[in-house]
Design a protein around this motif. Structure first.
Motif, PDB file in Angstrom:
ATOM      1  N   GLY A 177      20.562 -35.261   1.688  1.00 21.09           N
ATOM      2  CA  GLY A 177      20.443 -35.051   3.131  1.00 21.09           C
ATOM      3  C   GLY A 177      21.237 -33.932   3.928  1.00 21.09           C
ATOM      4  N   ALA A 178      20.518 -33.546   4.887  1.00 19.55           N
ATOM      5  CA  ALA A 178      21.297 -32.342   5.603  1.00 19.55           C
ATOM      6  C   ALA A 178      22.608 -32.840   6.360  1.00 19.55           C
ATOM      7  N   LEU A 179      22.723 -34.097   6.692  1.00 25.70           N
ATOM      8  CA  LEU A 179      24.094 -34.541   7.565  1.00 25.70           C
ATOM      9  C   LEU A 179      25.190 -34.514   6.458  1.00 25.70           C
ATOM     10  N   THR A 180      24.742 -35.069   5.385  1.00 29.30           N
ATOM     11  CA  THR A 180      25.894 -35.252   4.188  1.00 29.30           C
ATOM     12  C   THR A 180      26.389 -33.899   3.702  1.00 29.30           C
ATOM     13  N   ALA A 181      25.277 -33.095   3.575  1.00 29.35           N
ATOM     14  CA  ALA A 181      25.599 -31.602   3.235  1.00 29.35           C
ATOM     15  C   ALA A 181      26.545 -30.822   4.260  1.00 29.35           C
ATOM     16  N   ALA A 182      26.226 -31.317   5.659  1.00 31.95           N
ATOM     17  CA  ALA A 182      26.870 -30.753   6.636  1.00 31.95           C
ATOM     18  C   ALA A 182      28.544 -31.228   6.683  1.00 31.95           C
ATOM     19  N   VAL A 183      28.569 -32.304   6.243  1.00 35.30           N
ATOM     20  CA  VAL A 183      29.870 -33.036   6.472  1.00 35.30           C
ATOM     21  C   VAL A 183      30.773 -32.168   5.269  1.00 35.30           C
ATOM     22  N   CYS A 184      30.154 -32.397   4.077  1.00 37.39           N
ATOM     23  CA  CYS A 184      30.784 -31.727   3.138  1.00 37.39           C
ATOM     24  C   CYS A 184      31.050 -30.005   3.297  1.00 37.39           C
ATOM     25  N   ARG A 185      30.183 -29.479   4.053  1.00 35.85           N
ATOM     26  CA  ARG A 185      30.620 -27.945   4.272  1.00 35.85           C
ATOM     27  C   ARG A 185      31.588 -27.938   5.295  1.00 35.85           C
ATOM     28  N   ALA A 186      31.585 -28.769   6.382  1.00 33.11           N
ATOM     29  CA  ALA A 186      32.526 -28.954   7.327  1.00 33.11           C
ATOM     30  C   ALA A 186      33.764 -29.090   6.884  1.00 33.11           C
ATOM     31  N   GLN A 187      33.910 -30.019   5.914  1.00 34.13           N
ATOM     32  CA  GLN A 187      35.412 -30.226   5.476  1.00 34.13           C
ATOM     33  C   GLN A 187      36.010 -28.813   4.584  1.00 34.13           C
ATOM     34  N   VAL A 188      35.035 -28.352   3.896  1.00 33.73           N
ATOM     35  CA  VAL A 188      35.470 -27.159   3.193  1.00 33.73           C
ATOM     36  C   VAL A 188      35.862 -26.194   4.030  1.00 33.73           C
ATOM     37  N   ASP A 189      34.911 -25.898   5.139  1.00 34.12           N
ATOM     38  CA  ASP A 189      35.353 -24.800   6.182  1.00 34.12           C
ATOM     39  C   ASP A 189      36.622 -25.178   6.922  1.00 34.12           C
ATOM     40  N   SER A 190      37.091 -26.472   7.294  1.00 38.39           N
ATOM     41  CA  SER A 190      37.919 -26.819   7.907  1.00 38.39           C
ATOM     42  C   SER A 190      39.313 -26.798   6.992  1.00 38.39           C
ATOM     43  N   VAL A 191      39.464 -26.994   5.703  1.00 39.01           N
ATOM     44  CA  VAL A 191      40.557 -26.639   5.029  1.00 39.01           C
ATOM     45  C   VAL A 191      40.707 -25.328   4.743  1.00 39.01           C
ATOM     46  N   ALA A 192      39.883 -24.511   4.829  1.00 43.56           N
ATOM     47  CA  ALA A 192      39.900 -23.113   4.659  1.00 43.56           C
ATOM     48  C   ALA A 192      40.242 -22.430   5.920  1.00 43.56           C
ATOM     49  N   HIS A 194      38.502 -22.412   9.009  1.00 45.94           N
ATOM     50  CA  HIS A 194      37.524 -21.958   9.681  1.00 45.94           C
ATOM     51  C   HIS A 194      37.067 -23.229  10.579  1.00 45.94           C
ATOM     52  N   SER A 195      37.861 -23.703  11.253  1.00 46.72           N
ATOM     53  CA  SER A 195      37.666 -25.099  12.073  1.00 46.72           C
ATOM     54  C   SER A 195      36.923 -24.829  13.184  1.00 46.72           C
ATOM     55  N   ARG A 196      36.651 -23.839  13.739  1.00 46.04           N
ATOM     56  CA  ARG A 196      35.702 -23.574  14.936  1.00 46.04           C
ATOM     57  C   ARG A 196      34.175 -23.616  14.336  1.00 46.04           C
ATOM     58  N   ARG A 197      34.017 -22.980  12.970  1.00 52.93           N
ATOM     59  CA  ARG A 197      32.843 -22.985  12.735  1.00 52.93           C
ATOM     60  C   ARG A 197      32.487 -24.504  12.020  1.00 52.93           C
ATOM     61  N   ALA A 198      33.539 -25.055  11.505  1.00 48.76           N
ATOM     62  CA  ALA A 198      33.210 -26.552  10.880  1.00 48.76           C
ATOM     63  C   ALA A 198      32.594 -27.285  12.004  1.00 48.76           C
ATOM     64  N   TYR A 199      33.483 -27.150  13.266  1.00 47.41           N
ATOM     65  CA  TYR A 199      33.050 -28.077  14.538  1.00 47.41           C
ATOM     66  C   TYR A 199      31.738 -27.689  14.895  1.00 47.41           C
ATOM     67  N   ALA A 200      31.203 -26.409  14.958  1.00 44.63           N
ATOM     68  CA  ALA A 200      29.973 -26.030  15.553  1.00 44.63           C
ATOM     69  C   ALA A 200      28.810 -26.664  14.416  1.00 44.63           C
ATOM     70  N   ARG A 201      28.792 -26.362  13.270  1.00 43.96           N
ATOM     71  CA  ARG A 201      28.032 -26.783  12.219  1.00 43.96           C
ATOM     72  C   ARG A 201      27.664 -28.155  12.363  1.00 43.96           C
ATOM     73  N   LEU A 202      28.631 -29.049  12.164  1.00 43.93           N
ATOM     74  CA  LEU A 202      28.608 -30.328  12.113  1.00 43.93           C
ATOM     75  C   LEU A 202      28.181 -30.927  13.159  1.00 43.93           C
ATOM     76  N   SER A 203      28.602 -30.416  14.547  1.00 48.22           N
ATOM     77  CA  SER A 203      28.193 -31.026  15.774  1.00 48.22           C
ATOM     78  C   SER A 203      26.682 -30.991  15.686  1.00 48.22           C
TER      79      SER A 203
END
Length: 403
Positions: A177-192, A194-203
């Motif tokens: 599902g989209a939410l689980t995928a979004a959390v996964c991507r946000a975690q990757v963005d965040s550790v990389a 790119h925290s602002r992008r992670a926050y915007a996408r997951l929100s």
């Protein structure tokens, strides 16, 4: 910034134990101890140890003793032990999980469920290469196993392989599902970085989803969002999100430690100490309590620091090197030994590439007056186009200090 490896928790029935910073020590005197009489107290066991979860695990162990090769029983018990280890920060549960899987542990081609759990346990012990080998095999065996893809993304993110980690999130759109995928991507963005992008996408994904399933799923998403906010420098929003995550899942040791770190960074050691006070069996939580009490200059600080130092010494005697990041923080901020902290931070850097690993290496190199020692972390930051204001400020100070 958070204290420990971020892991999916029970989204698909497999719970990843936290990799570092959340484990229980036994003190420096590790020889067997025999009490003088039957009334002597050996350990204060939390009340929840007698609750339904403990009874369920005990019943499964008894059944598995009778049928040690009963795969379904073994997998169920291992999952429950991992979940309890996450909640209590007690590494003994990892050993009990492995013991349940003992009949298949050394097999080159174990059952799929065992392979995935073995990868989880290896990840928790920082055996990242071995964990990735199991995960690569797992996704080949069953490309529709969402947990395997998610776990693979986590391990790759810890190792700093961000592009490959994001690719591992892609199958989750259709599998979970989209939410689980979004959390996964946000975690990757965040550790990389790119925290602002992670926050915007997951929100956006969370607002589209509305309800977020189980309390653990809610905590996972909220904590990931809080992590991104913290790394973007929005401390107030991060604190609110971490608090909401803990309200959804009070057993979330990861988020509790992340919130404590945030409070320490905000110069609120009293709040951090209160948050950690009832969780001292967890080494990572005790570290944050020690940092808080040291900052407060409290009468309790020396005894707590001694206890933690003994736990680290006992870990080294056991050949356990999982605490290097946490011990580097202890050496730097409590023992005031910058050279020791730098040595530990450099050893930790060989295994992990998360934001806290970057931060500890930068801080230790700066305190030790050895800016050149931070070059690997600075190169890593430049390559990842990191946006974390805290890390960028540290990097700038180090560049100015370089000869």
């Amino acid at each position: 910034m958070p204290p420990v490896t971020r892991s999916p928790r029970g989204v698909f029935g497999v719970v990843l134990a936290l990799a570092c910073g959340c484990s229980r020590g036994t003190g420096a005197a590790s020889a067997p101890f025999t009490p003088d009489n039957d009334t002597e107290v050996l350990e204060q066991v939390p009340a929840r140890a007698t609750d339904a979860r403990a009874r369920e695990r005990a019943a499964l162990r008894q059944e598995l003793d009778r049928q040690p090769r009963q795969l379904e029983l073994a997998v169920r018990l291992a999952r429950l032990e991992l979940k309890e280890g996450r909640a209590r920060g007690d590494p003994r549960h990892l050993g009990w999980a492995q013991a349940a899987l003992a009949p298949w542990w050394d097999e080159a081609e174990p059952p799929h469920e065992v392979r995935l759990l073995r990868a989880t346990l290896r990840q928790s012990r920082h055996e990242f290469d071995a964990a990735l080998r199991d995960l690569e095999a797992a996704v080949r065996e069953d490309p529709r196993d969402a947990q395997a893809w998610l776990t693979r993304a986590v391990v790759l993110g810890v190792r700093g392989h961000h592009a490959e980690a994001e690719k591992s999130c892609a199958p989750l759109d259709t599998l979970a599902g989209a939410l689980t995928a979004a959390v996964c991507r946000a975690q990757v963005d965040s550790v990389a970085g790119h925290s602002r992008r992670a926050y915007a996408r997951l929100s956006e994904a969370m607002s589209r989803r509305g309800g977020m399933g189980s309390p653990e799923e809610q905590a996972w998403a909220l904590s990931t969002l809080g992590e991104a906010a913290a790394r973007a420098g929005d401390s107030a929003r991060a604190e609110l999100l971490y608090t909401q995550a803990l309200a959804a899942d009070p057993d979330d040791a990861y988020t509790r430690a992340a919130l404590a770190d945030l409070l320490l960074d905000l110069n609120r050691p009293g709040d951090a100490s209160r948050l950690m006070k009832d969780h001292a069996t967890d080494d990572g939580h005790l570290l944050r309590r020690v940092l808080a009490e040291t900052a407060l200059g409290s009468a309790e600080a020396p005894a707590l620091a001694q206890e933690l130092a003994e736990r680290y010494a006992a870990s080294r005697l056991r050949g356990d090197t999982l605490h290097a990041r946490e011990e580097a923080r202890f050496a730097l901020h409590v023992e005031k030994d910058a050279r020791k902290a730098l040595s530990l931070a450099q050893a930790n850097w060989e295994a992990q590439r998360e934001p806290w690993d970057v931060r500890v290496l930068l801080e230790s190199a700066l305190a030790a007056g050895a800016p050149e020692a931070a070059r690997p972390a600075l190169t890593f930051l430049d390559a990842s186009s990191c946006e974390d204001p805290g890390l960028l400020a540290l990097a700038e100070r180090l560049k100015k200090a370089a000869p």
